[in-house]
Design an enzyme around this catalytic site. Structure first.
Site, short mmCIF file in Angstrom:
data_model
loop_
_atom_site.label_atom_id
_atom_site.label_comp_id
_atom_site.label_asym_id
_atom_site.label_seq_id
_atom_site.Cartn_x
_atom_site.Cartn_y
_atom_site.Cartn_z
N SER A 236 0.60 -1.20 -0.01
CA SER A 236 0.07 0.11 0.19
C SER A 236 0.77 1.28 -0.12
CB SER A 236 -0.99 0.02 1.25
OG SER A 236 -1.54 -1.07 1.26
N VAL A 237 0.49 2.32 -0.81
CA VAL A 237 1.15 3.51 -0.80
C VAL A 237 0.70 4.32 0.71
CG1 VAL A 237 1.37 3.57 -3.24
CG2 VAL A 237 -0.53 4.83 -2.34
N GLU A 238 -0.31 4.09 1.06
CA GLU A 238 -0.54 4.75 2.49
C GLU A 238 -0.98 3.56 3.28
OE1 GLU A 238 -3.70 7.58 1.76
OE2 GLU A 238 -2.44 8.75 0.40
N GLU A 239 -1.75 4.09 4.53
CA GLU A 239 -1.76 3.24 5.50
C GLU A 239 -3.03 1.79 5.23
OE1 GLU A 239 -2.95 3.02 10.22
OE2 GLU A 239 -3.63 4.32 8.99
N THR A 240 -3.79 2.24 4.08
CA THR A 240 -4.78 1.25 3.76
C THR A 240 -4.46 1.10 2.11
OG1 THR A 240 -6.49 2.63 3.39
CG2 THR A 240 -6.43 1.83 5.48
#
Length: 566
Positions: A236-240
């Site tokens: 993932s590029v972010e947390e989700t």
């Protein structure tokens, strides 16, 4: 034959327990007694003092890797338990081997090689708590081996005996396809199986075209048909995952990054940690079945592609040795996840992330999976390695690199690198203070080499291994792994009160040096204010300054010089 005797410990436990190392070896030892198509071999040793085993399944009972290749058969290598807390492949491979043998289902054109447990050390270190986020089995091994190395970071530096033994197996059997079974960490989603293939942009173009155009679509379609729809590994590029995922760039320290250097297509299947253990084992079993079917179906083209890729690599002149993600290029892919929500933590009272399995969704997300060369180098005609660097040479030999030796002391015109700059990690990583961001100052010099020093021509199918280990700027070069750190320290200097007179004499005798100093003082006012700095400048621009300080010891032969070799 007693069918119950062929049940694996996993099956006998009601599919709740994973097999121990001793149980696995005993199971395979018993299995091969009844099937001449199977043989259990052992190689080298491990840090735990036990050899690395290899089960070989061959329909025509041929267990000679040279003859197998001569007979134009493909070799599929399956590695299990590199992280023994991720044991699905250990149990799935045992059932798969048994079923292939008992059902007489071995393919005629593919030899299947299985490493039962790679990290033997870690498999003995069993508990039910080391993987805090994982749903079963009841007990499992530990990620680190007995030296506390993560063996999936050890394929270049080779600090462990395990890695030595694996490379012996790999380079003896030379598989066209390699599978290394794992379990994921990270976000929650609906898929049981995710997949990391050898990255398409790092792989030889001939192999990459087959991988993306034929093999991957077949694997995804086959698994969907078997009830286990797959997705690329959820990085993932972010947390989700909602904001998108990126491809995983496996450098050469990883198993599939290492196999890429040999033009072997590698895969790292990652089952999802929160799915039931029996489902994870079943998904792994079915994926391994699918690999066998695809490799058997495409055996001819896989073999021809490997042959062409090896020839192309031997002739290749330019090599990318570092990579960067292109953040402007992405695909839109369908993703089946769960709604990510926030709720107050029962621990801290502060909002925390959770995934609501009562709210599954299917949506389109972005998938960034294009990596471009960040550093490209031109290969030399040959590398020349002083014989003092024996570990380097031994690893080259282990990886089928042909080396020759100088017959007599010889002065040779070469290109050398001076290490101009680099960054070093503040904390140790896998036993090393690893370097990065290396900057080089290339210099052409005549250097004297000695009888017995090594000459390695860069005209070999294993050029990728050669270049990516010996070029300092490569992501996982031997330099970055600290093999050559002793060159980074000066061995001599000067006493200022003595060198003052020497420096004055040097400036009198060498007007060019004096002019160079004056220009430097104008461009760097701080130099003009420091007597010590000016002395140091004169020293470093004189014959007194040691020529070997920060000089990378592996030289590059640029001109096609005739050398007397043995």
């Amino acid at each position: 034959m007693d069918t119950s005797a062929q049940l694996t410990p996993y099956e006998l436990s009601g599919k709740k327990e994973t097999t121990t190392y001793n149980q696995a070896i005993q199971y395979y030892t018993d299995l091969i007694k009844n099937f001449p198509e199977a043989r259990l071999l052992s190689y080298g040793s491990t840090d735990f003092g036990k050899p690395l085993h290899l089960l070989v399944l061959s329909a025509d009972k041929n267990f000679d890797p040279v003859k197998i290749r001569k007979d134009n058969k493909r070799i599929l290598l399956i590695n299990n338990g590199i992280h023994p807390g991720e044991p699905e492949g250990i149990d799935a491979s045992m059932m798969l081997a048994r079923d292939l043998l008992t059902q007489k289902a071995l393919p005629k054109n593919v030899v299947i090689c299985i490493i039962p447990v790679y990290n033997i050390d870690g498999s003995f270190n069993r508990s039910s708590t080391s993987r805090a986020n994982q749903n079963g089995p009841l007990a499992y091994g530990f990620r680190g081996n007995s030296k506390n190395y993560d063996l999936n970071r050890d394929f270049i530096k080779t600090d462990s005996e395990n890695s030595q033994a694996f490379q012996q197996i790999f380079n003896t059997w030379q598989p066209e396809i390699f599978v290394d079974t794992h379990t994921s960490n990270g976000a929650d989603y609906q898929y049981t199986m995710t997949l990391i293939p050898t990255h398409k942009d790092k792989l030889n173009p001939i192999l990459s075209s087959y991988l993306t155009g034929s093999m991957l679509p077949s694997l995804y379609a086959g698994m969907k048909k078997l009830g286990y729809e797959m997705i690329p590994y959820v990085n993932s590029v972010e947390e989700t995952p909602d904001a998108g995922i990126t491809g995983f760039l496996e450098s050469a320290r990883y198993s599939t990054g290492y196999t890429t250097l040999h033009n072997t297509i590698g895969f790292m299947p990652e089952t999802h940690m929160l799915k039931a253990f029996d489902k994870r084992v079943d998904a792994t079993y079915k994926l391994l079945q699918t690999y066998i079917q695809v490799v058997s179906r495409d055996a001819e083209v896989i073999g021809e592609n490997k042959r062409k890729a090896d020839l192309a690599t031997a002739a290749q002149k330019e090599f990318a040795v570092d990579w960067k993600l292109n953040s402007t290029l992405y695909d839109n892919i369908e993703f089946k996840g769960y709604a990510a929500k926030q709720k107050p933590s029962e621990v801290s009272g502060i909002n925390r992330l959770y995934y609501d399995r009562n709210e599954p969704y299917t949506k389109t997300i972005k998938y960034w999976n294009t990596f471009e060369p960040a550093v490209t180098i031109s290969k030399p005609i040959a590398y020349i390695i002083p014989q003092a660097w024996e570990k380097v040479v031994e690893l080259l030999k282990l990886n089928r690199v042909t080396v020759q030796r100088l017959q007599k002391d010889t002065e040779i015109e070469v290109e050398t690198y001076y290490i101009a700059d680099y960054k070093t990690a503040a904390k140790p990583y896998e036993g090393h203070y690893i370097h990065s961001a290396v900057k080089l100052n290339p210099v052409n010099q005549k250097i004297k080499f000695y009888e017995g020093d090594y000459v390695v021509y860069a005209n070999q199918p294993v050029n990728r291994y050669l270049v990516e280990t010996l070029e300092p700027q490569a992501m996982d070069s031997f330099f970055n792994w600290n093999f050559f750190d002793s060159i980074l320290g000066m061995k001599e200097h000067f006493s200022a009160y003595v060198f003052e007179d020497t420096a004055a004499e040097l400036l009198k005798r060498n007007p060019e040096l004096k002019e160079k100093l004056e220009k430097e003082k104008i461009s760097k006012p701080e130099l003009a204010k420091s007597a010590a700095a000016q002395l140091d400048f004169i020293y470093k621009n004189s014959d007194y300054y040691e020529k070997t300080y920060s000089r990378y010891p592996v030289a590059r032969l640029i001109n096609d010089t005739q050398l007397m070799l043995k």
